[in-house]
Scaffold this motif. Structure first.
Motif, PDB file in Angstrom:
ATOM      1  N   LYS A 125     -33.779 -88.630 -15.832  1.00 52.68           N
ATOM      2  CA  LYS A 125     -34.889 -88.489 -16.789  1.00 52.68           C
ATOM      3  C   LYS A 125     -34.598 -87.486 -17.910  1.00 52.68           C
ATOM      4  O   LYS A 125     -35.400 -87.363 -18.833  1.00 52.68           O
ATOM      5  N   GLN A 126     -33.481 -86.749 -17.808  1.00 50.96           N
ATOM      6  CA  GLN A 126     -33.133 -85.829 -18.891  1.00 50.96           C
ATOM      7  C   GLN A 126     -32.849 -86.661 -20.141  1.00 50.96           C
ATOM      8  O   GLN A 126     -31.896 -87.422 -20.184  1.00 50.96           O
ATOM      9  N   PHE A 127     -33.697 -86.533 -21.156  1.00 53.74           N
ATOM     10  CA  PHE A 127     -33.566 -87.365 -22.349  1.00 53.74           C
ATOM     11  C   PHE A 127     -32.354 -86.929 -23.164  1.00 53.74           C
ATOM     12  O   PHE A 127     -32.172 -85.754 -23.447  1.00 53.74           O
ATOM     13  N   GLY A 128     -31.518 -87.889 -23.518  1.00 57.36           N
ATOM     14  CA  GLY A 128     -30.325 -87.565 -24.297  1.00 57.36           C
ATOM     15  C   GLY A 128     -29.304 -86.821 -23.451  1.00 57.36           C
ATOM     16  O   GLY A 128     -29.223 -87.001 -22.242  1.00 57.36           O
ATOM     17  N   SER A 129     -28.524 -85.974 -24.100  1.00 53.44           N
ATOM     18  CA  SER A 129     -27.466 -85.247 -23.406  1.00 53.44           C
ATOM     19  C   SER A 129     -28.033 -84.019 -22.710  1.00 53.44           C
ATOM     20  O   SER A 129     -29.017 -83.446 -23.148  1.00 53.44           O
ATOM     21  N   GLY A 130     -27.389 -83.610 -21.627  1.00 55.41           N
ATOM     22  CA  GLY A 130     -27.835 -82.410 -20.938  1.00 55.41           C
ATOM     23  C   GLY A 130     -27.243 -82.284 -19.551  1.00 55.41           C
ATOM     24  O   GLY A 130     -26.243 -82.921 -19.220  1.00 55.41           O
ATOM     25  N   TRP A 131     -27.892 -81.469 -18.742  1.00 53.88           N
ATOM     26  CA  TRP A 131     -27.442 -81.161 -17.384  1.00 53.88           C
ATOM     27  C   TRP A 131     -28.634 -81.157 -16.441  1.00 53.88           C
ATOM     28  O   TRP A 131     -29.763 -80.872 -16.852  1.00 53.88           O
ATOM     29  N   VAL A 132     -28.352 -81.423 -15.174  1.00 52.10           N
ATOM     30  CA  VAL A 132     -29.349 -81.256 -14.114  1.00 52.10           C
ATOM     31  C   VAL A 132     -28.815 -80.192 -13.158  1.00 52.10           C
ATOM     32  O   VAL A 132     -27.610 -80.163 -12.870  1.00 52.10           O
ATOM     33  N   PRO A 148     -31.365 -79.395 -21.941  1.00 54.86           N
ATOM     34  CA  PRO A 148     -30.754 -80.244 -22.956  1.00 54.86           C
ATOM     35  C   PRO A 148     -29.407 -79.705 -23.395  1.00 54.86           C
ATOM     36  O   PRO A 148     -29.119 -78.507 -23.262  1.00 54.86           O
ATOM     37  N   ASN A 149     -28.585 -80.589 -23.937  1.00 58.65           N
ATOM     38  CA  ASN A 149     -27.322 -80.209 -24.575  1.00 58.65           C
ATOM     39  C   ASN A 149     -26.451 -79.388 -23.635  1.00 58.65           C
ATOM     40  O   ASN A 149     -26.206 -79.791 -22.508  1.00 58.65           O
ATOM     41  N   GLN A 150     -25.966 -78.211 -24.086  1.00 60.28           N
ATOM     42  CA  GLN A 150     -25.157 -77.365 -23.204  1.00 60.28           C
ATOM     43  C   GLN A 150     -25.913 -76.096 -22.816  1.00 60.28           C
ATOM     44  O   GLN A 150     -25.297 -75.085 -22.471  1.00 60.28           O
ATOM     45  N   ASP A 151     -27.227 -76.139 -22.871  1.00 55.79           N
ATOM     46  CA  ASP A 151     -28.004 -74.958 -22.462  1.00 55.79           C
ATOM     47  C   ASP A 151     -27.745 -74.647 -20.989  1.00 55.79           C
ATOM     48  O   ASP A 151     -27.620 -75.567 -20.162  1.00 55.79           O
TER      49      ASP A 151
END
Length: 204
Positions: A125-132, A148-151
């Protein structure tokens, strides 16, 4: 000291068939290298930051000079996230969690299957790029979260015990748009020994 690309702790083909050789080459040698190159370029502008570790930069992101804050967030985060990512995977690692992490999972999520389901769901469910992530929060609780992204969760005070990369570059060559399938197969390469080490680190 400039940041450096850490070597993979196994061969490019070691995580086959779950993560393909070509993805590992591109992901490590090109994507991760680009994060290292770009965070170094940012930090070079402020020599007073040369002695800081990547963790120190990410934890104190909001105190960094404004002209490099976004670059450190994106590229420094990418370096930190991927350095963890290579370590928490291993060949022939498929199995149930053991040791302290197994207790954490069972006590906080019921059982491993339920934990996997929640983790995969958050990743899908993480919209677009990212990490869980599985994190230890500032109030010493355990939570599944996504960024999101590389946060990196360290910026908001949580410690990332484990995380999976849901950027398309992590899975698209093999799984195309089937992110849930990638998330499901990833458990076959999870290195629980390393995650137990990170669990210990999270206590400091």
């Amino acid at each position: 000291m400039a940041f450096e690309l850490p070597p993979l702790p196994y061969n490019y083909d070691a995580l086959e068939p779950y993560i393909d050789t070509e993805t590992m080459r591109l992901h490590h040698d090109l994507h991760h290298q680009a994060y290292v190159t770009n965070v170094n370029a940012a930090v070079e502008k402020h020599p007073e930051l040369n002695s800081k570790s990547i963790e120190e930069l990410i934890v104190n992101l909001n105190n960094l000079p404004e002209d490099i804050r976004t670059a450190v967030r994106n590229h420094g985060g990418g370096h930190l996230n991927h350095t963890m990512f290579w370590q928490i995977m291993a060949p022939n690692a498929d199995g149930e969690p053991t040791g302290a992490i197994a207790d954490i999972i069972n006590n906080n999520f019921g059982d491993f299957e339920t934990f996997k389901q929640h983790f995969n769901d958050a990743g899908a469910k993480q919209f677009g790029s990212g990490w869980v992530w599985l994190v230890r929060t500032p109030d010493e609780k355990f939570a599944i979260t996504s960024t999101p992204n590389q946060d990196n969760p360290m910026t908001s005070g949580s410690f990332p015990i484990m995380g999976n990369d849901v950027w398309e570059h992590a899975y698209y060559l093999k799984y195309q748009n089937r992110r849930p399938e990638y998330l499901k197969q990833w458990w076959n390469v999870v290195n629980w020994d390393e995650i137990n080490k990170r669990l210990q680190m999270s206590k400091h």
